[in-house]
Motif scaffolding. Structure first.
Motif, short mmCIF file in Angstrom:
data_model
loop_
_atom_site.label_atom_id
_atom_site.label_comp_id
_atom_site.label_asym_id
_atom_site.label_seq_id
_atom_site.Cartn_x
_atom_site.Cartn_y
_atom_site.Cartn_z
N LEU A 40 0.89 -1.01 -0.16
CA LEU A 40 -0.04 0.04 0.13
C LEU A 40 0.76 1.21 0.02
O LEU A 40 1.73 1.30 0.94
N VAL A 42 0.69 5.18 0.47
CA VAL A 42 -0.28 6.11 0.85
C VAL A 42 0.16 7.62 0.49
O VAL A 42 1.21 8.06 0.45
N ASP A 61 -1.79 -1.31 -4.12
CA ASP A 61 -2.82 -0.42 -4.06
C ASP A 61 -1.92 1.06 -3.63
O ASP A 61 -1.27 0.98 -3.00
N LEU A 94 -10.99 5.65 3.67
CA LEU A 94 -10.68 4.13 3.09
C LEU A 94 -10.75 3.29 4.29
O LEU A 94 -10.02 3.16 5.38
N ASP A 95 -11.44 2.19 3.96
CA ASP A 95 -11.62 1.10 5.08
C ASP A 95 -10.63 -0.06 4.82
O ASP A 95 -10.65 -0.83 4.09
N LEU A 96 -9.57 0.07 5.59
CA LEU A 96 -8.32 -0.81 5.24
C LEU A 96 -8.52 -2.02 6.27
O LEU A 96 -8.72 -2.00 7.39
N TYR A 101 -1.39 -5.98 4.29
CA TYR A 101 -0.49 -5.50 3.31
C TYR A 101 1.01 -6.01 4.09
O TYR A 101 1.04 -5.96 5.26
N ILE A 104 3.83 -1.14 3.64
CA ILE A 104 3.20 0.15 3.59
C ILE A 104 4.00 0.98 3.63
O ILE A 104 5.15 1.28 4.25
N LEU A 118 -3.23 2.26 9.80
CA LEU A 118 -2.03 1.78 8.91
C LEU A 118 -1.40 0.50 9.51
O LEU A 118 -1.10 -0.66 8.94
N ALA A 121 -3.04 -2.38 9.43
CA ALA A 121 -3.37 -3.19 8.19
C ALA A 121 -2.12 -3.79 7.82
O ALA A 121 -2.02 -4.54 6.55
#
Length: 208
Positions: A40, A42, A61, A94-96, A101, A104, A118, A121
């Motif tokens: 991910l 960000v 993502d 955002l629904d993590l 992951y 990140i 984060l 996730a």
């Protein structure tokens, strides 16, 4: 967040606003030590970290609030022939999923309030790479105009002490547009008194 989206769209629509093509240096340096899998990115901007990770086999993502930024990022992905799942969203919306992951990355985005989500996730053993601007009494040429969006010394470190800190450094270094004061953190989602730590080659200080 319409105002924020418009502000960033205007910035990214300017031909004078250019971000580097290369990923943040510590991400590139540590690539061979990172777990494989999903990543991910960000506040991806024009995709510097996302494209690098996709180039190296990650399922990526990449999220950003700006339509203009993502348009530029998508064009760069097409040129390089890589696939990235671009997400136009405010991170707060955002629904993590938990443990989703393996890597990140966050670069130059003030997101301390989002760190709990984060970190949740981040998969077990996953690695978090985060670089951001610092408040500094030294002369700097790049960064937010307001101190509000810069971190104080050790803000980022303290916020991540529930992870295993692999590297943390505060320094001035060249970035796109000039010299900036930055904090760079690399941390792993692990715990315990005895762990394995990757051995890294010495970095080329002239390129940092």
């Amino acid at each position: 967040m319409t105002g924020e989206r418009e502000r960033w769209n205007e910035k990214y629509s300017s031909v004078e606003f250019e971000l580097p093509d290369d990923p943040v240096p510590e991400l590139e340096r540590r690539l061979t030590t990172l777990p494989d899998g999903r990543a991910l990115d960000v506040a991806t901007g024009t995709g510097r970290n996302a494209l690098f990770l996709a180039d190296h086999g990650y399922d990526v993502d990449a999220v950003d609030i700006s339509d203009a930024a993502l348009e530029r990022a998508e064009a760069r992905a097409d040129e390089r022939g890589v696939d990235v799942n671009w997400l136009r969203a405010d991170l707060a919306d955002l629904d993590l999923a938990d443990d989703a992951y393996d890597v990140i990355t966050v670069s130059f985005f003030s997101a301390l309030e989002h760190l709990p989500a984060l970190k949740a996730a981040l998969a077990p053993g996953g690695v978090f790479v985060y670089e951001h601007h610092l408040r500094s009494s030294d002369p700097v040429e790049v960064g937010p105009s307001s101190e509000r969006y810069r971190y104080r010394s050790n803000d980022l470190l303290r916020a991540c002490l529930d992870l295993t800190i692999l590297s943390y450094e505060e320094r001035r270094r060249p970035v796109a547009g000039g010299i900036a004061a930055v904090a760079t953190l690399v941390a792993r989602n692990s715990s315990g008194g005895t762990q394995s730590y990757p051995k890294l080659a010495a970095r080329d200080l002239e390129s940092w």
